[in-house]
Enzyme design. Structure first.
Site, short mmCIF file in Angstrom:
data_model
loop_
_atom_site.label_atom_id
_atom_site.label_comp_id
_atom_site.label_asym_id
_atom_site.label_seq_id
_atom_site.Cartn_x
_atom_site.Cartn_y
_atom_site.Cartn_z
N PRO A 1 44.03 49.06 48.95
CA PRO A 1 43.46 50.15 48.16
C PRO A 1 41.98 49.91 47.90
CG PRO A 1 44.70 48.66 46.74
CD PRO A 1 44.85 48.13 48.15
N GLY A 2 41.19 50.98 47.98
CA GLY A 2 39.78 50.87 47.63
C GLY A 2 39.61 51.24 46.17
N MET B 1 38.26 53.63 43.06
CA MET B 1 38.44 55.06 42.87
C MET B 1 37.38 55.87 43.63
SD MET B 1 38.75 57.05 39.25
CE MET B 1 37.66 55.89 38.50
N GLY C 1 37.78 44.34 45.13
CA GLY C 1 37.30 43.22 44.32
C GLY C 1 36.25 43.70 43.33
N SER D 1 40.72 53.92 51.23
CA SER D 1 41.69 52.84 51.33
C SER D 1 41.98 52.63 52.80
CB SER D 1 42.97 53.20 50.58
OG SER D 1 42.72 53.38 49.22
N HIS E 1 45.28 50.37 37.74
CA HIS E 1 46.46 50.99 38.34
C HIS E 1 46.27 52.49 38.51
CE1 HIS E 1 48.90 47.38 36.68
NE2 HIS E 1 48.25 47.09 37.79
N HIS F 1 50.91 42.02 45.88
CA HIS F 1 49.71 41.18 46.06
C HIS F 1 49.52 40.12 44.97
CE1 HIS F 1 47.42 45.10 44.91
NE2 HIS F 1 47.65 44.44 43.81
N ASN F 2 50.51 39.96 44.07
CA ASN F 2 50.51 38.81 43.15
C ASN F 2 51.90 38.19 43.18
OD1 ASN F 2 47.94 39.42 42.27
ND2 ASN F 2 48.52 40.02 40.21
N HIS G 1 43.27 42.12 49.47
CA HIS G 1 44.12 43.07 48.72
C HIS G 1 43.37 44.26 48.17
CE1 HIS G 1 42.43 41.80 44.95
NE2 HIS G 1 43.37 42.32 44.22
#
Lengths: 475, 143
Positions: free
Chosen positions: A372-373, A375, A401, A379, A202, A323-324, A398
């Protein structure tokens, strides 16, 4: 029998892959990504999902798919609303983990000197890290209001404006939320965690728009090159985790009653129309609302920082996506409109234009799909397509990965090396813990650009803009 | 909390996963070691004093289910009440019930370092195997 390649971006997992599959699996990937996907248990998990009762269409996996628990992360599965089952593991522990994109009217060139200060202020203003309490302590009664009303509770409590709600999936409040279905234990975990970022993957990221791929969609979403944006990635915290824990426990025992057998216990499920199914969906929607309220409060604190540091009165929400989640939706299956429950676990809704669920401001273009990409990479903003409606129940990827375990990631470099490497790329990083940073370094993830490229070329979402980070705070 | 051939735990890792394997000569011992393993993922268990207790009374469908319920209990006390478990004391146990207490203390940030935020205990590759002279359990956590 193994994978069958259909085209450069689609691989079918045939029914012969595993006993009990009632439908095929379909994985979106290019050659590199499919090789990565084949390394872990993702294929087996896609096949396992294809054995669930009442599944319609195909068991899907997005190009960012990797091994999860029960369902693969990046998995999408739709079940018949009348005869199908709901699986708590098909949503995952972090219910309504999601992302929200904010847009400012600032240009990156004008504010470069103030990014470090912005990041420091965000870090001070937003509670983050393992075991952090929020700035707000709620009674159970107040918490029930949050669970029923979601972001609307936050707006009515002074965190933002009513206009914000128009730019959140479900208007920031899932229908059918039942606070009484959420256990006291979940409420105890959640009551001090509202308005906290949490840890793990997060983050809150300060970025700018580097490239526009689709002028028309970018104009509608209000995005232009050089514009400073902020991306918030968090979910329902301990409350959601406990709702999933409680529901998996209930489903383990209830399955016997309904004569359901699953190949993996984490796939525990019950009929949608059973008392246990309704209980879970009511609790899940309530937990989703907690997450919408959470992102709304964090948005308020981001705005506070931009007001103080940049004198900015308005920071607009572009969109907020879950996304969940599992959602009741109408989809055309075999030429007939059908009501289905779509499980998206690490997948984003990607509805095209003219779907009634999307904001009226975007109705002629489609919904923003926020990716989102990892860190320090980039993105993306995409837009939903008709093809996604035809193939993926209006779903897309999403994120990047994960490619490496947290343990392996930590061995790659120290927190100091990471902060220095990020600094050299012009990215200011603040993290609540050293291990939290190194576990999430960009090398631990797949290449987000490759993932987005597959989605774009397969046509299940269209690229609109690329966002480059200049600052990030992590738990 | 020494790991030996007779009783102990080890941490298992792969992408997006962390889990533990724990073992002991009895089911009780393997479960006690599994609690130690969970806490070792969260913090340094050596630094947690067993000065307070939280009662545990659980029933389940089978030993695997019981293990998930037990570890979920310890996790709940940590996330909701900041209670770190030092060890599990078992009064009575069968394959489907457990009665005892979690001994530990409230998190003190000046002494306890938190390592990973464990969200939940999963049923992924869950196993409880009685090998005759040894009981071995395996469980994964969502982080």
């Amino acid at each position: 029998m193994t994978l069958r390649k259909i085209d450069n971006y689609r691989y079918v997992v045939p029914k012969s892959f595993r006993d009990g599959m009632t439908v095929e699996g379909l994985i979106y990937a290019d050659e590199d990504l499919i090789r990565a996907i084949e390394k872990d248990q993702t294929l087996g998990q896609v096949a396992n999902v294809a054995t669930l009762p009442g599944l319609v269409g195909r068991s899907l996996a997005m190009p960012d798919a990797h091994q999860g628990y029960g369902f693969a992360i990046g998995g999408v599965a739709a079940v018949d609303a009348e005869t199908g089952v709901v699986s708590a593991g098909g949503v995952g522990f972090d219910i309504n983990c999601g992302v929200r994109l904010l847009a400012t009217e600032l240009d990156i060139e004008a504010v470069k000197g103030r990014i470090e200060q912005t990041v420091n202020e965000l870090f001070r203003n937003i509670p983050c890290g393992t075991g952090t309490h929020g700035l707000v302590r709620l009674s159970f009664e107040e918490l029930d209001t949050v669970l029923a009303q979601g972001a609307r509770w936050a707006v009515e409590s002074g965190y933002g404006s009513a206009r914000d709600l128009d730019f959140i999936e479900e208007g920031g409040a899932m229908p059918g939320a039942d606070p009484s279905a959420v256990s006291d234990r979940a409420k105890q975990r959640g009551k001090d965690q509202l308005g906290t970022l949490g840890s793990g993957n997060h983050f809150v990221e300060v970025q700018y728009v580097r490239e526009i791929f689709d002028e028309e969609a970018a104009r509608v979403f209000g995005l232009k090159p050089g514009q400073v944006t902020v991306l918030i990635h968090t979910g329902s915290r301990g409350l959601g985790h406990q709702v999933c824990t409680d529901s998996l426990d209930i489903m383990q025992s209830a399955m016997k009653k309904y004569g359901i057998q699953v190949v993996d216990r984490q796939l525990a499920c019950v009929p949608i129309r059973s008392p246990e199914g309704k209980h879970y969906l009511g609790a899940m929607a309530a937990a989703a609302n907690f997450a919408f309220a959470n992102r709304q409060m964090i948005t308020h604190w981001v705005r506070d920082v931009f007001r103080r540091v940049h004198g900015l009165d308005e920071v607009r929400i572009v969109y907020d996506v879950a996304h969940n989640i599992a959602k009741m939706e109408e989809h055309r299956i075999g030429g007939v409109m059908k009501r289905v429950l779509v499980h998206r676990k690490g997948a984003t809704r990607a509805f095209p234009r003219h779907r009634p669920e999307i904001p009226k401001e975007y109705i002629e273009i489609g919904q923003p799909v926020l990716i989102p990409g990892s860190m320090g990479t980039s993105s993306y903003v995409l837009v939903g397509t008709e093809r996604a409606m035809e193939e993926t129940f209006g779903s897309s990827c999403h994120g990047a990965g994960r490619a490496k375990s947290r343990h392996a990631a930590k061995k790659d470099l120290t927190a100091e090396e990471l902060v220095r490497a990020m600094g050299e790329k012009g990215i200011h990083v603040r993290g609540a813990s050293k291990s939290g940073l190194t576990e999430e370094h960009p090398g631990a993830y797949k290449d987000v650009s490759a993932v987005v490229e597959v989605v774009h070329r397969a046509g299940i979402a269209r690229k609109v803009a690329q966002l480059i980070p200049v600052g990030v705070i992590k738990g | 909390m020494e790991t030996t051939a007779e009783a102990g735990y080890r941490i298992l890792e792969h992408p997006a996963d962390i889990g533990i394997e724990a073992w002991g000569t009895t089911l009780s011992e393997a479960f006690r070691q599994a609690v130690n393993g969970l806490m070792a993922v969260i913090t340094d268990p050596e630094k947690v004093h067993p000065s307070e207790e939280r009662e545990v009374h659980l029933t389940a469908d089978d030993p695997g289910h019981l293990l998930v319920r037990l570890l979920s209990e310890a996790l709940f006390h940590f996330d909701a009440g900041k209670f770190l478990t030092s060890r599990l004391s078992i009064r009575e146990m069968s394959g489907t019930t457990i009665a005892g207490s979690l001994l530990g203390e409230i998190l003190d940030p000046s002494r306890h370092v938190l390592k990973l935020d464990v969200k939940a205990v999963t049923y992924h590759q869950l196993s409880v195997v009685d090998e005759g002279s040894m009981v071995r359990v395996r469980v994964f956590f969502d982080i």
